[in-house]
Design an enzyme around this catalytic site. Structure first.
Site, PDB file in Angstrom:
ATOM      1  N   CYS A  47       3.107  -2.919   4.116  1.00  0.00           N
ATOM      2  CA  CYS A  47       2.278  -1.746   4.413  1.00  0.00           C
ATOM      3  C   CYS A  47       3.054  -0.948   5.461  1.00  0.00           C
ATOM      4  CB  CYS A  47       0.865  -2.141   4.856  1.00  0.00           C
ATOM      5  SG  CYS A  47       0.751  -3.104   6.371  1.00  0.00           S
ATOM      6  N   GLY A  48       2.407  -0.022   6.150  1.00  0.00           N
ATOM      7  CA  GLY A  48       3.152   0.793   7.104  1.00  0.00           C
ATOM      8  C   GLY A  48       3.865  -0.054   8.141  1.00  0.00           C
ATOM      9  N   THR A  49       3.126  -0.997   8.710  1.00  0.00           N
ATOM     10  CA  THR A  49       3.685  -1.874   9.752  1.00  0.00           C
ATOM     11  C   THR A  49       3.919  -3.297   9.272  1.00  0.00           C
ATOM     12  OG1 THR A  49       1.451  -2.479  10.380  1.00  0.00           O
ATOM     13  CG2 THR A  49       2.462  -0.638  11.595  1.00  0.00           C
ATOM     14  N   GLY A  50       3.292  -3.675   8.179  1.00  0.00           N
ATOM     15  CA  GLY A  50       3.298  -5.076   7.734  1.00  0.00           C
ATOM     16  C   GLY A  50       2.154  -5.865   8.358  1.00  0.00           C
ATOM     17  N   HIS A  94      10.482 -22.792  10.593  1.00  0.00           N
ATOM     18  CA  HIS A  94       9.361 -23.421  11.308  1.00  0.00           C
ATOM     19  C   HIS A  94       8.032 -23.316  10.561  1.00  0.00           C
ATOM     20  CE1 HIS A  94      11.205 -23.441  15.637  1.00  0.00           C
ATOM     21  NE2 HIS A  94      12.085 -23.808  14.707  1.00  0.00           N
ATOM     22  N   ASN A  95       7.811 -22.173   9.895  1.00  0.00           N
ATOM     23  CA  ASN A  95       6.482 -21.917   9.312  1.00  0.00           C
ATOM     24  C   ASN A  95       6.442 -22.067   7.795  1.00  0.00           C
ATOM     25  OD1 ASN A  95       7.004 -19.433  11.572  1.00  0.00           O
ATOM     26  ND2 ASN A  95       5.369 -20.886  11.991  1.00  0.00           N
ATOM     27  N   ASP A 124       0.867  -1.185   0.000  1.00  0.00           N
ATOM     28  CA  ASP A 124       0.000   0.000   0.000  1.00  0.00           C
ATOM     29  C   ASP A 124       0.902   1.234   0.000  1.00  0.00           C
ATOM     30  OD1 ASP A 124       0.867   0.420   2.606  1.00  0.00           O
ATOM     31  OD2 ASP A 124      -1.126   0.359   3.515  1.00  0.00           O
ATOM     32  N   GLY A 138      -1.385  -5.046   8.729  1.00  0.00           N
ATOM     33  CA  GLY A 138      -2.667  -5.106   8.010  1.00  0.00           C
ATOM     34  C   GLY A 138      -2.596  -5.973   6.765  1.00  0.00           C
ATOM     35  N   ARG A 177       2.626 -29.562  11.527  1.00  0.00           N
ATOM     36  CA  ARG A 177       1.950 -28.343  12.014  1.00  0.00           C
ATOM     37  C   ARG A 177       1.398 -27.537  10.830  1.00  0.00           C
ATOM     38  NH1 ARG A 177       6.818 -28.064  16.072  1.00  0.00           N
ATOM     39  NH2 ARG A 177       5.892 -29.303  17.733  1.00  0.00           N
ATOM     40  N   HIS A 184       8.592 -29.816  11.118  1.00  0.00           N
ATOM     41  CA  HIS A 184       7.440 -28.946  11.402  1.00  0.00           C
ATOM     42  C   HIS A 184       6.284 -29.162  10.420  1.00  0.00           C
ATOM     43  CE1 HIS A 184       9.288 -26.577  14.576  1.00  0.00           C
ATOM     44  NE2 HIS A 184      10.408 -26.620  13.872  1.00  0.00           N
ATOM     45  N   ARG A 230       7.206   1.529   7.373  1.00  0.00           N
ATOM     46  CA  ARG A 230       7.463   2.662   8.262  1.00  0.00           C
ATOM     47  C   ARG A 230       8.189   2.230   9.529  1.00  0.00           C
ATOM     48  NH1 ARG A 230       1.301   4.731   7.429  1.00  0.00           N
ATOM     49  NH2 ARG A 230       1.628   5.840   5.481  1.00  0.00           N
TER      50      ARG A 230
HETATM   51  C1  RB5 Z   1      -2.093   2.955   6.382  1.00  0.00           C
HETATM   52  O1  RB5 Z   1      -2.026   4.253   6.889  1.00  0.00           O
HETATM   53  C2  RB5 Z   1      -1.618   1.962   7.430  1.00  0.00           C
HETATM   54  O2  RB5 Z   1      -2.628   1.736   8.337  1.00  0.00           O
HETATM   55  C3  RB5 Z   1      -1.197   0.693   6.752  1.00  0.00           C
HETATM   56  O3  RB5 Z   1      -0.131   0.939   5.894  1.00  0.00           O
HETATM   57  C4  RB5 Z   1      -0.746  -0.431   7.658  1.00  0.00           C
HETATM   58  O4  RB5 Z   1       0.269  -0.020   8.514  1.00  0.00           O
HETATM   59  C5  RB5 Z   1      -1.810  -1.186   8.338  1.00  0.00           C
HETATM   60  O5  RB5 Z   1      -1.577  -2.182   9.035  1.00  0.00           O
END
Ligand code: RB5
Length: 146
Positions: A65-68, A98-99, A8, A70, A135, A132, A109
């Site tokens: 994504c920002g955090t990975g 393992h996975n 994203d 979502g 599993r 593994h 980010r």
């Molecule tokens: C979008 O602003 C942010 O929510 C998305 O990139 C992500 O970090 C969601 O998990």
């Protein structure tokens, strides 16, 4: 080796870096992500990535994504996808060992470009440990229940 990436807007800058990184390494990369900072919805890109990985022909997929978080939740909605959020060498290595994760998720980010490269290398240099497998079979059966 062939890799597919989707992202994203929060993953756009890191994705752009990784496209050059894979090119330099001679690794084929397919880009399904957005190519700008304009806001988009990560579930759409998680779905695109999951469907493409499930078609086969890729060594693994990368979701950013920002955090990975979502985009990995979105990808994991699809039966057969094992998306793992990796954030240090240990999680990168264990996601494979393992996975047998077929998608790795990165935070655009939360990681520097260099750190993301190091984590991808740790994942690529690891091998799945067959002990593994049962599993993973159980994980597959969970999908059949929904
Ligand atoms: C979008 O602003 C942010 O929510 C998305 O990139 C992500 O970090 C969601 O998990």
């Amino acid at each position: 080796m062939k890799v597919v990436i989707a992202n994203d807007h929060g993953g756009f800058e890191l994705k752009r870096h990784l496209l050059s990184y894979f090119k330099e390494k001679g690794i084929e990369v397919v880009n399904l992500g957005t190519d700008s900072n304009a806001s988009v919805d990560y579930p759409i890109y998680g779905e695109k990535l999951a469907r493409e990985v499930l078609k086969g022909g890729y060594d693994f997929g990368i979701a950013i994504c920002g955090t990975g978080i979502g985009i990995s939740i979105a990808a994991n909605k699809f039966q057969g996808i094992r998306a793992a959020l990796i954030y240090d060498e240990n999680t990168a290595m264990l996601a494979k060992e393992h996975n047998n994760a077929n998608v790795i998720a990165l935070g655009g980010r939360t990681l520097t470009n260099k750190r993301a490269e190091e984590l991808i290398e740790a994942y690529m240099n690891s091998k799945f440990e067959a002990r593994h497998q049962h599993r993973l079979d159980l994980l597959g059966k969970l999908g059949e229940k929904t």
